[in-house]
Motif scaffolding. Structure first.
Motif, PDB file in Angstrom:
ATOM      1  N   TYR A  98       0.819  -1.214   0.000  1.00  0.00           N
ATOM      2  CA  TYR A  98       0.000   0.000   0.000  1.00  0.00           C
ATOM      3  C   TYR A  98       0.854   1.265   0.000  1.00  0.00           C
ATOM      4  O   TYR A  98       1.955   1.310   0.564  1.00  0.00           O
ATOM      5  CB  TYR A  98      -0.907   0.030   1.232  1.00  0.00           C
ATOM      6  CG  TYR A  98      -2.090  -0.913   1.191  1.00  0.00           C
ATOM      7  CD1 TYR A  98      -2.378  -1.673   0.068  1.00  0.00           C
ATOM      8  CD2 TYR A  98      -2.922  -1.041   2.297  1.00  0.00           C
ATOM      9  CE1 TYR A  98      -3.462  -2.532   0.049  1.00  0.00           C
ATOM     10  CE2 TYR A  98      -4.013  -1.902   2.286  1.00  0.00           C
ATOM     11  CZ  TYR A  98      -4.275  -2.647   1.159  1.00  0.00           C
ATOM     12  OH  TYR A  98      -5.351  -3.497   1.142  1.00  0.00           O
ATOM     13  N   LYS A  99       0.296   2.312  -0.605  1.00  0.00           N
ATOM     14  CA  LYS A  99       0.841   3.654  -0.505  1.00  0.00           C
ATOM     15  C   LYS A  99      -0.072   4.462   0.413  1.00  0.00           C
ATOM     16  O   LYS A  99      -1.249   4.138   0.571  1.00  0.00           O
ATOM     17  CB  LYS A  99       0.931   4.299  -1.884  1.00  0.00           C
ATOM     18  CG  LYS A  99       1.857   3.562  -2.849  1.00  0.00           C
ATOM     19  CD  LYS A  99       1.873   4.233  -4.216  1.00  0.00           C
ATOM     20  CE  LYS A  99       2.796   3.488  -5.172  1.00  0.00           C
ATOM     21  NZ  LYS A  99       2.814   4.114  -6.529  1.00  0.00           N
ATOM     22  N   ASP A 101      -0.310   8.114   0.492  1.00  0.00           N
ATOM     23  CA  ASP A 101      -0.643   9.475   0.089  1.00  0.00           C
ATOM     24  C   ASP A 101      -2.159   9.621   0.017  1.00  0.00           C
ATOM     25  O   ASP A 101      -2.903   8.630  -0.008  1.00  0.00           O
ATOM     26  CB  ASP A 101      -0.010   9.799  -1.262  1.00  0.00           C
ATOM     27  CG  ASP A 101      -0.456   8.822  -2.344  1.00  0.00           C
ATOM     28  OD1 ASP A 101      -1.445   9.110  -3.036  1.00  0.00           O
ATOM     29  OD2 ASP A 101       0.169   7.740  -2.451  1.00  0.00           O
ATOM     30  N   SER A 103      -4.292  10.469  -2.301  1.00  0.00           N
ATOM     31  CA  SER A 103      -4.972   9.863  -3.443  1.00  0.00           C
ATOM     32  C   SER A 103      -5.135   8.358  -3.249  1.00  0.00           C
ATOM     33  O   SER A 103      -6.215   7.801  -3.494  1.00  0.00           O
ATOM     34  CB  SER A 103      -4.184  10.139  -4.727  1.00  0.00           C
ATOM     35  OG  SER A 103      -4.786   9.489  -5.832  1.00  0.00           O
ATOM     36  N   SER A 104      -4.075   7.705  -2.788  1.00  0.00           N
ATOM     37  CA  SER A 104      -4.148   6.257  -2.565  1.00  0.00           C
ATOM     38  C   SER A 104      -5.135   5.925  -1.454  1.00  0.00           C
ATOM     39  O   SER A 104      -5.916   4.971  -1.564  1.00  0.00           O
ATOM     40  CB  SER A 104      -2.762   5.713  -2.211  1.00  0.00           C
ATOM     41  OG  SER A 104      -1.860   5.879  -3.290  1.00  0.00           O
ATOM     42  N   THR A 107      -8.596   5.964  -2.703  1.00  0.00           N
ATOM     43  CA  THR A 107      -8.862   4.765  -3.506  1.00  0.00           C
ATOM     44  C   THR A 107      -9.182   3.578  -2.606  1.00  0.00           C
ATOM     45  O   THR A 107     -10.126   2.816  -2.867  1.00  0.00           O
ATOM     46  CB  THR A 107      -7.646   4.433  -4.393  1.00  0.00           C
ATOM     47  OG1 THR A 107      -7.407   5.523  -5.287  1.00  0.00           O
ATOM     48  CG2 THR A 107      -7.893   3.164  -5.195  1.00  0.00           C
ATOM     49  N   TYR A 108      -8.401   3.420  -1.529  1.00  0.00           N
ATOM     50  CA  TYR A 108      -8.636   2.317  -0.594  1.00  0.00           C
ATOM     51  C   TYR A 108      -9.990   2.477   0.109  1.00  0.00           C
ATOM     52  O   TYR A 108     -10.684   1.491   0.368  1.00  0.00           O
ATOM     53  CB  TYR A 108      -7.519   2.247   0.444  1.00  0.00           C
ATOM     54  CG  TYR A 108      -6.133   2.073  -0.137  1.00  0.00           C
ATOM     55  CD1 TYR A 108      -5.931   1.354  -1.310  1.00  0.00           C
ATOM     56  CD2 TYR A 108      -5.019   2.640   0.478  1.00  0.00           C
ATOM     57  CE1 TYR A 108      -4.659   1.196  -1.853  1.00  0.00           C
ATOM     58  CE2 TYR A 108      -3.749   2.488  -0.051  1.00  0.00           C
ATOM     59  CZ  TYR A 108      -3.571   1.774  -1.220  1.00  0.00           C
ATOM     60  OH  TYR A 108      -2.318   1.627  -1.748  1.00  0.00           O
TER      61      TYR A 108
END
Length: 282
Positions: A98-99, A101, A103-104, A107-108
């Motif tokens: 996983y990232k 930031d 934005s990520s 998304t999650y």
């Protein structure tokens, strides 16, 4: 602030308002062991700062009780050997990709991989998260593992659990203390909180085979034998009453078996076992 159980065991109590579970410290003559890493970098740092005030041996091991975010996201702060069971390791492998930031994280959230509280804690308590990457564990065990901290043994076991499929407990024999993490709780699926009836008795058997007199739980801090006996009794009584997805039938069965209506805790558990049947039917 840490609470002292004995000269060798301390714990930082749970803080449910911040989704911070109980964190444990066990010390021997040579080394110390940590139980769970905290829900964030800040949680782990707060714990380590309190440990620095104690005269204890260096931390050699960190044991993660299960792969729910609030128990492991602080792991990078520990300069120690991270230990997990093989199932926990598989789940952590996903998080290592996983990232963190914004934005990520969004998304999650949209894909329901992370909840609102998890994202809030990450955003507020993990600095430099654009570069943050979760570390990998160092020791992976299958069923049991015994560690010697120097005249202080810790027994790790992966057990049956109504909360997760990867529960590890830590038993300290000469202290008669057992760290349970979240293993005795229920879980939520399809927005329904439920207890897995099929795993209840195997879980209780797994825990009760240890000669524990004090029980450290992830979100209750510490319970004595009397409190745990009451907890087990209420769970068993509720489970026995539920044999379908009908709450009405379960309450009738409970009344016939016990010649009374359920107390608040028993009613809560009955509803959770009913939800288990509902989930199985979906």
């Amino acid at each position: 602030m840490l609470n002292k159980f004995s000269d060798y065991i301390y714990y930082m109590p749970n803080q449910d308002e911040n989704d911070r579970p109980t964190l444990g410290l066990v010390s021997g003559e040579q080394y110390s062991l940590i139980v769970d890493c905290g829900n964030s970098t800040q949680h782990a740092k707060d714990f380590l700062n309190e440990i620095k005030k104690l005269n204890v041996p260096p931390i050699k091991y960190v044991v993660i009780t299960h792969a729910h975010w609030d128990h492991f996201l602080g792991m990078n702060e520990f300069d120690a050997t991270i230990i997990v069971n093989s199932q926990t390791n598989k789940l952590l492998n996903v998080w290592q990709s996983y990232k963190f930031d914004d934005s990520s994280l969004q998304t999650y959230k949209q894909s329901k991989l992370m909840g609102d509280k998890c994202i809030e804690i990450i955003q507020t308590e993990i600095p430099n998260r654009n570069q943050f990457k979760l570390n990998a564990p160092h020791i992976i065990f299958e069923k049991t593992l015994t560690l010697d901290l120097g005249n202080k043994l810790c027994v790790l076991e992966k057990i049956n659990s109504t909360h997760s499929d990867d529960a590890t407990i830590i038993y300290v024999p000469d202290e008669k203390v057992i760290f349970l993490g979240d293993c005795v709780y229920g879980t939520t699926k399809n927005s329904l909180f439920h207890y897995k009836k099929s795993l209840l008795l195997p879980m209780i058997e797994d825990v009760q085979k240890y000669n524990a007199e004090a029980f450290l739980l992830g979100h209750e801090s510490i319970c004595d034998m009397e409190e745990m006996t009451t907890f087990w009794r209420d769970l068993r009584a509720a489970s026995k009453a539920v044999n379908s997805s009908s709450l009405e039938d379960a309450l009738e069965s409970f009344n016939l078996e016990n010649n009374r209506t359920p107390n608040d805790d028993e009613l809560f558990f009955i509803k959770a076992f009913v939800n288990d049947y509902i989930i199985q039917s979906l």
